[in-house]
Structure formats: structure tokens, C-alpha cells
Design a protein around this motif. Sequence first.
Motif, PDB file in Angstrom:
ATOM      1  N   ASN A  67       0.976  -1.112   0.003  1.00  0.00           N
ATOM      2  CA  ASN A  67       0.006   0.087  -0.078  1.00  0.00           C
ATOM      3  C   ASN A  67       0.965   1.165   0.052  1.00  0.00           C
ATOM      4  O   ASN A  67       1.999   1.112   0.077  1.00  0.00           O
ATOM      5  N   ASP A  73      -1.032  -5.604   1.479  1.00  0.00           N
ATOM      6  CA  ASP A  73      -2.539  -5.746   1.427  1.00  0.00           C
ATOM      7  C   ASP A  73      -3.006  -7.118   2.029  1.00  0.00           C
ATOM      8  O   ASP A  73      -1.885  -7.921   2.241  1.00  0.00           O
ATOM      9  N   CYS A 397      -1.109 -10.735 -10.232  1.00  0.00           N
ATOM     10  CA  CYS A 397       0.156  -9.695  -9.889  1.00  0.00           C
ATOM     11  C   CYS A 397       1.644 -10.313 -10.086  1.00  0.00           C
ATOM     12  O   CYS A 397       2.407  -9.489 -10.438  1.00  0.00           O
ATOM     13  N   GLN A 407      -5.055   0.520  -1.568  1.00  0.00           N
ATOM     14  CA  GLN A 407      -6.005  -0.318  -1.235  1.00  0.00           C
ATOM     15  C   GLN A 407      -7.308  -0.413  -1.963  1.00  0.00           C
ATOM     16  O   GLN A 407      -8.045  -1.400  -2.335  1.00  0.00           O
ATOM     17  N   TRP A 410      -6.697  -2.314  -4.975  1.00  0.00           N
ATOM     18  CA  TRP A 410      -6.818  -3.848  -4.706  1.00  0.00           C
ATOM     19  C   TRP A 410      -8.150  -4.347  -4.337  1.00  0.00           C
ATOM     20  O   TRP A 410      -8.439  -5.572  -4.944  1.00  0.00           O
TER      21      TRP A 410
END
Length: 572
Positions: A67, A73, A397, A407, A410
Amino acid sequence: MRYYARFIIVCLLLNKDENVRQLISELEGLIEEYTKSFKPPDAKEWQMVLEEISTFTEAEKKLVPINLDRTPDKIEHRLSANIPERNIGSVCKLKLQEAILVGNYQKQIKFSELTLDMYRMLQSLEREPYVLHPSTTTKNTKSNDTNANESIAGSVKEEQSTTVATKSTGTNLGANTNPSNKRSNPHKYLLYRPSLSQLMVYISTAFKDTSDGSALLLYLSADGCAYPDQTVPGYGGGVVTNQRNKITTNADRATAANPSSNTAAGSATTSSVNVVPATAVSTTVAAASNNASSTAGSNVVASSTNAAAATTSAEPTVTTPSVHCLHPADLVPFTRKPLFLIVDSNNSTEFKNMPNVFDQPVMCLMSPIEYPSSVQDKSEIGSLFTLFLHTPLLGFCSVSDIGNLDQQKWDACVQKIAIMEKAIGDLLITDATVDKNVKRFMSDDFLYYFIVRFVLCGIFLRYHSSFKDERSFPSSFPSLPDSVYVSSEIVTMLGDLTAIADVGTYFSLPSYATTTGTTNIAITSTATIINPGSNASSINVAAPTVNVAPTPVNTNPISTSPTSIVTPMEIA
């Protein structure tokens, strides 16, 4: 220090990441003090234990985007306790009852005898404990007690589970007391580098325990073996099992000379079986004594001699199958009951034509046999194929080199993956060309998500710019329709996902899949839907990267058994 090492494993299995980080720090201090104060002969072995757990946690940490506040995360790893029922149609439903997880790669990230890929599959076969929500305040006390029991037991199944050594009396400990929740976690065997004879014993045991209407899962993570000139059907290659045909270390010789130590190790392993289910894992730790290994080794030597003699007298165009290789034909007797096979190997496609002679559901998910040079090696992050089956977003990823993601993005990616998984599942269930046995397997929650994520992996890799060879794509038996891989609905969602993560340059997508990305970002970035098929844990253990080879048998201070995870040992 041995207690610390074992407790680290317990915390890993329970996703207690803060505890793992604290325990590693304290263990490091203890090892340093132990080494300086006593200058022991096993100092290097304890340093290797520390390097193994550091490498293990670092491999997990490498995959987690950071983050803006420099914190990882939170990753969802386990299945939700509340997954909606699926309408599979008129096919008979199946339930995954037994699972065998095999780690037989020569070089792989591990801690003690738990490899990183085995750990990921283990987490993928766990469901979050079921939590009751009482409708009235008068039931609060009773519900809290029930939840406490379920949190300890991990919603363990009530059926009797059998181990090779003894009946597991711990399986029913704190069993789920909610009668409405009939779902449970499958019973598992963890086999670290087993020999062929050991592997066949455990497959036979799990096969015997698999009841009617249930399925057996066999996960093989191993190096491949192939014979280009082989003409014997079903024995043209497979995956390598461990060879123990000779005693190579002083510890092996000492153990072989003192068989009584094997009995003590075996007893300790049996007692630990009752501990593991109580920690929400319901896992049988598969252990084999060195005495049995030595006996198996003697048989292997004799078999190798006979095989060599047979090779001499056989036709020169036929290669004798290796006695240390698990071939597709070796598994045919176990297809008398539903068998779900996952092969993560560089020779996985050898299993694509495994005969189904008993008309029972059989399915095999096979990894790519080659990866582009741009893809990270398994010695750094573990297997990419297993990672996709475990948490598809982390696989995405990894192939997209995503290192930083705020965030909000995500959460949007998590939601988009959840929508893609549901869409893929609906397509497979409603497609009349999909094999009926595949749909039967999809009636089980765990196998459903393995199949869906397998398709998701295939879609990601087919549209990735670096993956161009068919050998770099996963395959299955029976094969799934190509239409699901080129579905405009799914491909458009992939375009949205790449737009959210800003990695569109890594993928070669059709023009129609890249036109709605901006709109979807605004919609999905505020969503809070969590993937019901994703799994739960925060991986935030920081540790130095040290890539080490697997510890030789009987040199690990934690365990004497080649297949035990938590077997105690007295250091010689």
C-alpha cells in the motif's frame, strides 16, 4: 528451539502471521545465543532452519502488493463459510472427502517438511470457521460457546478419519455443532518427498476411506520423468518420486543402527495427529520411519537391478520404465472411485490420456510444462500454476509485475476476480458440451473453485504477451470447451482488470475488451465485495531472502522422519 520451530508451523497453518513474525525474531535470538554460548556442532543446521523459514515467509511476502503506507495488502486465502448453492442440474453430486498433497520437487521452498506449494494447497482446502449469528439475545451465550468450539476445531468433519498408523480420535474434537452447516473440510495427508512405495500406501489408504458419493484429490508437485522411446501404454513417463536406495548421511547410519529411535519418532507423530485437527486444519501428518525407508530402499535396489537386467534383454527401441516414477497407469486401479488429479510438473501432460476404464468421474488439471524466461522461477515464489489455483489475484500480480497497489485498487481487483470466477462457473455449468463428470466435480465447493481458477489461469496466460507457446498453457482431461477461454464477457472483464491495475501493456487483448476499462474502474473501486472463493490471511512477515535446497533427510533438527512435519527429535 525445537518448540519454537514447531509452533511456527502451527501458526503458519492457522494464518497467525503476527505470531509467526514474533516467533521468528525470538528464535533468531535463541539460535544466536545458543551458538555463541555453546559453539555446538549443529549450529549450521539451526542456521539452515532459520534460513528456511525466512525464505518461506519472504516468498509469500514478495507476491503481496504494498500500500501507499508501505504495509502489505490483506490477502483472502480460505473459502468462505457461506457459499451459495449451485444448480448443477440432474447430475449426482460429489463431495471431496480425502486429499493427498505431495511435494516431490528436488528443489523447492520449504520449512521443515512443509513446502510452499503444499502449504498453499492446504490453505485452499480449508474453509473459514462457520460463525453463528443468533436472532435473539437469549441465545448469545450458547452461540458464543459454539463459535469458540468451531474456531478451535475449524469446522472439522464428523466422519471418522483413518490414518495409516492409527484411527484419528482428534477428528471429532470440537466438531461443528451447527446442524444446518453440513459442509466440512476434507481430510488431508501431507507427503514430503515420499518414495513410490510410501505414496502408493497412502493413496490406497485414502482410497479405502473414500465413501460412496465422495471424491479423492491427489495433488502432485514433482519433477517429471519421460522416456522418448517408450511404447508401453500408460508407462511413457510421469513424475519422479523420492529415491532412498542407499544410506548417505551419518544420521541415517546412526538411525538405521538404532531402530528403537524410529519407534519413538513414530509414536510422537501419531500423537501429533490429534493436535493438528484441533488447530483448525484437520490434517493427518504423514510420517514414515527410517526403518521402513531403509527396507523400501532395499526393495528399490533389488527392483533397480531387475529393471537393469530386463533392459539388457529387452528390445533396444523400448526404454524400461523407472521404478522411481509414478506413471499414469499406476493410478488406474484408484479410478474405481471418483478421482480428481492435479499435476504440477514439467511433464504434467503425460497424464492427459489416463484411461477411465471404470466409468467413474476422473479429472486431471495439468500445469504448463514450460514457462517464458520472464516468469519468476519456482525457487523464488513457488509454482505459478499452484499459485493461480490458490489465489488467482496473486498469480495475476506475479505475471504482471505488480509491486505497488493502493487499497482502493486492490479491493476493486478482488471484486473483479470474484465476478470473473462466478461468470466462468456459470458458463461451465450451463454449457451442454462440458463433460458431465466435470459438472459432478463442480458440485463440491473446493473442486468447483479449483476448476474455475484453472480456467481463469488459462485465460490470463493465453492473453498475456509473454505466453505464446501451447506448452506454456495449462491443460485438462477431459478438456474444457475453447469457448470458455474466448468468451467475450470474460475477456472484457480481463480488460477491466488490467485497466484497474494499470497493466494493460502486459496483455494482448481484443479491441472490444479495452474500451470499457475507465468506466468499470469508477464502478468497482468503491465496491467492498469479497471473493467468496478466495482464501483468508495477511502475509506480512518481513525476512531476508535466502534460497536454500531442501534439507537432507535426518539433518533437520526439527524432525527425523522424511514425511513428518512436527515430529520431535533429540539432536545427536
